[in-house]
Design a protein around this motif. Structure first.
Motif, PDB file in Angstrom:
ATOM      1  N   LYS A   1       0.832  -1.212   0.000  1.00  0.00           N
ATOM      2  CA  LYS A   1       0.000   0.000   0.000  1.00  0.00           C
ATOM      3  C   LYS A   1       0.865   1.260   0.000  1.00  0.00           C
ATOM      4  CE  LYS A   1      -4.135  -1.471  -0.213  1.00  0.00           C
ATOM      5  NZ  LYS A   1      -4.972  -1.138  -1.362  1.00  0.00           N
ATOM      6  N   LYS A   2       1.991   1.237   0.723  1.00  0.00           N
ATOM      7  CA  LYS A   2       2.893   2.392   0.714  1.00  0.00           C
ATOM      8  C   LYS A   2       3.507   2.593  -0.664  1.00  0.00           C
ATOM      9  CE  LYS A   2       4.325   2.374   5.544  1.00  0.00           C
ATOM     10  NZ  LYS A   2       5.459   2.206   6.471  1.00  0.00           N
TER      11      LYS A   2
ATOM     12  N   GLU B   1       2.200   1.607  -3.529  1.00  0.00           N
ATOM     13  CA  GLU B   1       1.120   2.062  -4.417  1.00  0.00           C
ATOM     14  C   GLU B   1       0.855   3.548  -4.222  1.00  0.00           C
ATOM     15  OE1 GLU B   1      -3.635   1.201  -5.114  1.00  0.00           O
ATOM     16  OE2 GLU B   1      -2.469  -0.134  -3.828  1.00  0.00           O
ATOM     17  N   GLU B   2       0.898   4.008  -2.982  1.00  0.00           N
ATOM     18  CA  GLU B   2       0.675   5.423  -2.702  1.00  0.00           C
ATOM     19  C   GLU B   2       1.788   6.297  -3.281  1.00  0.00           C
ATOM     20  OE1 GLU B   2       0.760   7.894   1.344  1.00  0.00           O
ATOM     21  OE2 GLU B   2      -0.804   6.342   1.297  1.00  0.00           O
ATOM     22  N   LYS B   3       3.027   5.830  -3.208  1.00  0.00           N
ATOM     23  CA  LYS B   3       4.151   6.593  -3.773  1.00  0.00           C
ATOM     24  C   LYS B   3       4.081   6.617  -5.302  1.00  0.00           C
ATOM     25  CE  LYS B   3       7.473   6.168  -0.085  1.00  0.00           C
ATOM     26  NZ  LYS B   3       8.843   5.747   0.305  1.00  0.00           N
TER      27      LYS B   3
ATOM     28  N   LYS C   1       1.375   6.642  -7.085  1.00  0.00           N
ATOM     29  CA  LYS C   1       0.306   7.548  -7.498  1.00  0.00           C
ATOM     30  C   LYS C   1       0.782   8.990  -7.517  1.00  0.00           C
ATOM     31  CE  LYS C   1      -3.831   5.013  -6.208  1.00  0.00           C
ATOM     32  NZ  LYS C   1      -5.024   5.002  -5.343  1.00  0.00           N
ATOM     33  N   ASN C   2       1.693   9.334  -6.639  1.00  0.00           N
ATOM     34  CA  ASN C   2       2.190  10.728  -6.548  1.00  0.00           C
ATOM     35  C   ASN C   2       3.260  11.006  -7.503  1.00  0.00           C
ATOM     36  OD1 ASN C   2       0.427  11.228  -4.490  1.00  0.00           O
ATOM     37  ND2 ASN C   2       1.890  10.752  -2.892  1.00  0.00           N
TER      38      ASN C   2
END
Length: 65
Positions: free
Chosen positions: A57-58, A60-62, A64-65
């Motif tokens: 999840k971390k 995936e979040e990075k 996206k940015n």
């Protein structure tokens, strides 16, 4: 989701602690000790899966940015 996975990791750790108290070190692979060993192994697997999920999840979040 972070709170939920943290809660599940704490529950898995509590299960490990409980199962360690059930161990009989003189007869480790007999009776309740075997069940406790299986419980410890399964809780460790659950913790590992949850930690991998949090890492994904971390990542995936990075991405996206």
């Amino acid at each position: 989701m972070k709170i939920f996975t943290t809660l599940l990791i704490v529950v898995a750790f509590a299960l490990i602690a409980f199962n360690v108290t059930m161990l009989d070190f003189s007869n480790l692979f007999e009776g309740d000790s075997l069940v406790a060993l299986i419980g410890i192994a399964s809780a460790l697997c659950a913790m590992l899966i949850l930690l991998i999920f949090r890492m994904s999840k971390k990542i995936e979040e990075k991405l996206k940015n």
